[in-house]
Design a protein around this motif. Structure first.
Motif, PDB file in Angstrom:
ATOM      1  N   TRP A   1     -29.068  29.621  28.242  1.00 26.36           N
ATOM      2  CA  TRP A   1     -29.988  30.226  27.353  1.00 26.36           C
ATOM      3  C   TRP A   1     -29.021  30.082  26.012  1.00 26.36           C
ATOM      4  N   ALA A   2     -29.886  30.359  25.035  1.00 21.27           N
ATOM      5  CA  ALA A   2     -28.903  30.172  23.638  1.00 21.27           C
ATOM      6  C   ALA A   2     -29.437  31.049  22.746  1.00 21.27           C
ATOM      7  N   GLY A   3     -30.071  32.366  22.817  1.00 18.02           N
ATOM      8  CA  GLY A   3     -30.241  33.491  21.959  1.00 18.02           C
ATOM      9  C   GLY A   3     -31.450  33.169  21.108  1.00 18.02           C
ATOM     10  N   GLU A   4     -31.308  32.940  19.844  1.00 22.56           N
ATOM     11  CA  GLU A   4     -32.557  32.662  19.045  1.00 22.56           C
ATOM     12  C   GLU A   4     -32.760  31.163  18.925  1.00 22.56           C
TER      13      GLU A   4
ATOM     14  N   ARG B   1     -33.421  28.424  30.154  1.00 24.37           N
ATOM     15  CA  ARG B   1     -34.305  27.316  31.016  1.00 24.37           C
ATOM     16  C   ARG B   1     -33.646  27.350  32.326  1.00 24.37           C
ATOM     17  N   LEU B   2     -34.515  27.185  33.637  1.00 19.76           N
ATOM     18  CA  LEU B   2     -33.886  26.878  34.734  1.00 19.76           C
ATOM     19  C   LEU B   2     -33.464  25.277  34.723  1.00 19.76           C
ATOM     20  N   TRP B   3     -32.214  24.784  35.220  1.00 20.50           N
ATOM     21  CA  TRP B   3     -31.754  23.561  35.132  1.00 20.50           C
ATOM     22  C   TRP B   3     -31.650  23.167  36.824  1.00 20.50           C
ATOM     23  N   SER B   4     -31.566  21.666  36.938  1.00 22.45           N
ATOM     24  CA  SER B   4     -30.906  21.547  38.219  1.00 22.45           C
ATOM     25  C   SER B   4     -30.525  19.953  38.313  1.00 22.45           C
TER      26      SER B   4
ATOM     27  N   TYR C   1     -13.753  19.837  44.694  1.00 19.35           N
ATOM     28  CA  TYR C   1     -14.459  19.302  43.623  1.00 19.35           C
ATOM     29  C   TYR C   1     -14.550  20.816  42.680  1.00 19.35           C
ATOM     30  N   THR C   2     -14.238  20.600  41.540  1.00 19.12           N
ATOM     31  CA  THR C   2     -14.506  21.784  40.365  1.00 19.12           C
ATOM     32  C   THR C   2     -15.942  21.209  39.662  1.00 19.12           C
ATOM     33  N   VAL C   3     -17.068  21.881  39.776  1.00 17.77           N
ATOM     34  CA  VAL C   3     -18.369  21.366  39.325  1.00 17.77           C
ATOM     35  C   VAL C   3     -18.370  22.325  38.138  1.00 17.77           C
ATOM     36  N   LEU C   4     -18.581  21.769  36.901  1.00 13.51           N
ATOM     37  CA  LEU C   4     -18.880  22.582  35.559  1.00 13.51           C
ATOM     38  C   LEU C   4     -20.246  22.359  35.070  1.00 13.51           C
ATOM     39  N   SER C   5     -20.887  23.483  34.327  1.00 15.39           N
ATOM     40  CA  SER C   5     -21.937  23.072  33.551  1.00 15.39           C
ATOM     41  C   SER C   5     -21.789  23.626  32.112  1.00 15.39           C
ATOM     42  N   ARG C   6     -22.306  22.706  31.192  1.00 18.74           N
ATOM     43  CA  ARG C   6     -22.297  23.209  29.839  1.00 18.74           C
ATOM     44  C   ARG C   6     -23.654  22.944  29.167  1.00 18.74           C
ATOM     45  N   ALA C   7     -24.039  23.767  28.321  1.00 18.21           N
ATOM     46  CA  ALA C   7     -25.339  23.564  27.446  1.00 18.21           C
ATOM     47  C   ALA C   7     -25.209  23.313  26.028  1.00 18.21           C
ATOM     48  N   THR C   8     -26.101  22.968  25.625  1.00 16.62           N
ATOM     49  CA  THR C   8     -26.142  22.257  24.058  1.00 16.62           C
ATOM     50  C   THR C   8     -27.576  22.943  23.588  1.00 16.62           C
ATOM     51  N   ASP C   9     -27.478  23.517  22.423  1.00 15.61           N
ATOM     52  CA  ASP C   9     -28.722  24.116  21.707  1.00 15.61           C
ATOM     53  C   ASP C   9     -29.333  23.339  20.423  1.00 15.61           C
ATOM     54  N   SER C  10     -30.482  23.905  19.967  1.00 14.35           N
ATOM     55  CA  SER C  10     -31.190  23.370  18.990  1.00 14.35           C
ATOM     56  C   SER C  10     -30.402  23.374  17.696  1.00 14.35           C
TER      57      SER C  10
END
Ligand code: MTE
Length: 389
Positions: free
Chosen positions: A304-307, A338-341, A351-360
């Protein structure tokens, strides 16, 4: 997991039961036909505080776009109002207005309804992950949830009263029961956000009347902003010339204007009030510490990314060296996560599994969260450790 049942077992304390149980468990909402509503903690929620009911959602529950209400996190700074009767409840609107008004729930229910799917996140979500650690409720990753909120627009209610040109901020007061010398939970938002076509006085959540934990009978819903803006058990709206000054506007819920050396203090004049949420993602499965068999592993979560809008979620399975795009779920709305997969072909190993998001807005989760003395807005990439056999 520290569920309510485990917690009560651990406490083995009649004192705890006597002092806490009546205010949190013997509660019934008139709109739910007088039935007692079970404490969400019964349903595997993580209890961060019993004194004022602070319940965190286990990340494993983040596998639906809308969070079922019993799994929606709860953040209370003080006691919930002991008695709330929908017949007697009133919302007053005053201050810098032409004509102060008082509205009943029946009157509010007759107003045009607007719905907003909003991801509500507590500013302190992830506080326990900041280093050095900071005081405050030690939230893990789950002080965040998503629901469809509905009710009249705050703008329509303000327009009934007629905001004067001097009105620049809108203050909300809740009906919390304030213990001892604790300052009341009152906050304000700027008039522009108050007049936004998505800012609500919400009476419903996922199609049902708000439950008491979430602000029955009405709460402010300030989409995309830190959860603290969305005042529960609303009873008073006041239009002000200047920002409200009270404990929950300052020193609470403020962020340093400049980066601070971890562990340093910051002067209040070098801070600003928190508004919109940061860009962030959470891995909801597989769980941290999982043992799985080699093959295709379904990694999934929320972002998610707020506004702003989430435009990309990436997964790293090598501790952050290489990143691969995850697939975003089809369900989306302006202020909602958003759900993601990501389907990961695994070989045996650790393993170390990481997630990172980018916004508009071009924001991307930073490798290290920006440390601040109150531990707000933690948003480093999420990570889980996985053993593949
Ligand atoms: N409103 C009142 N009246 N009292 C509170 O303690 N907590 C705020 C906000 N509104 C609070 C409140 C905070 S800090 C958050 S994160 C959200 O409510 C949490 O909303 P929820 O409990 O419905 O998840």
């Amino acid at each position: 997991m520290n569920s309510r049942r485990d917690f009560l077992k651990q406490m083995s304390g009649a004192a705890l039961v006597a002092s806490v149980v009546p205010s949190t468990f013997d509660w019934a909402t008139p709109q739910a036909g007088g039935q007692t509503i079970d404490m969400p903690g019964e349903d595997g929620m993580i209890v961060r505080s019993f004194r004022f009911v602070d319940l965190e959602t286990p990340v494993e529950y983040f596998n639906t776009w809308l969070t079922p209400v019993p799994h929606f996190f709860v953040r209370n700074h003080m006691h919930e109002p002991a008695e709330l009767n929908s017949e007697d409840w009133r919302l007053t609107v005053g201050g810098e207005v032409e004509k102060p008004v008082t509205l009943s729930l029946a009157e509010i229910s007759k107003m045009e309804t607007h719905a907003v799917v909003n991801t509500l996140e507590c500013a302190g979500n992830g506080r326990s992950l900041h280093r050095p650690q900071v005081p405050g409720v030690q939230w893990g990753k789950g002080a965040v949830s998503t629901a469809r909120f509905s009710g009249p627009l705050l703008r329509d209610i303000l327009q009934r009263a007629g905001v004067k040109s001097t009105g620049k901020h809108v203050m909300f007061r809740g009906l919390d029961e304030v213990p001892g010398k604790v300052p009341p939970f009152i906050r304000s938002i700027p008039i522009e956000k108050a007049m936004d076509s998505d800012t609500l006085i919400a009476t419903h959540m996922n199609g049902a009347p708000l439950t008491k934990h979430h602000g029955f009978p009405a709460r402010a819903l300030v989409p995309g902003w830190v959860g603290a803006a969305s005042i529960k058990w609303l009873t008073e709206i006041k239009v002000l010339e200047t920002e409200f000054s009270g404990n929950f506007m300052s020193p609470a819920y403020r962020f340093p204007n400049q980066p601070v050396k971890p562990g340093d203090s910051v002067k209040p004049e070098d801070t600003h009030p928190l508004t919109g949420l940061s860009v962030k993602s959470v891995i909801s499965g597989p769980s941290d510490g999982s043992n799985v068999k080699a093959g295709t592993l379904h990694v999934h979560g929320v972002a998610w990314a707020g506004e702003a809008e989430v435009v990309k979620v990436e997964i790293s399975t090598d501790g952050g060296a290489a990143w691969n795009a995850a697939k975003l779920g089809h369900e989306q709305a302006h202020y909602a996560w958003r759900l993601w997969s990501y389907e990961w072909k695994t070989k045996a190993g650790d393993y170390t599994v990481l997630s990172r998001a980018t916004d508009s807005q071009g924001r991307i989760q930073p490798a290290t969260a920006v440390w601040n003395p109150s531990g707000y807005l933690y948003n480093a990439p999420d990570q889980v450790k996985i053993h593949v056999a």
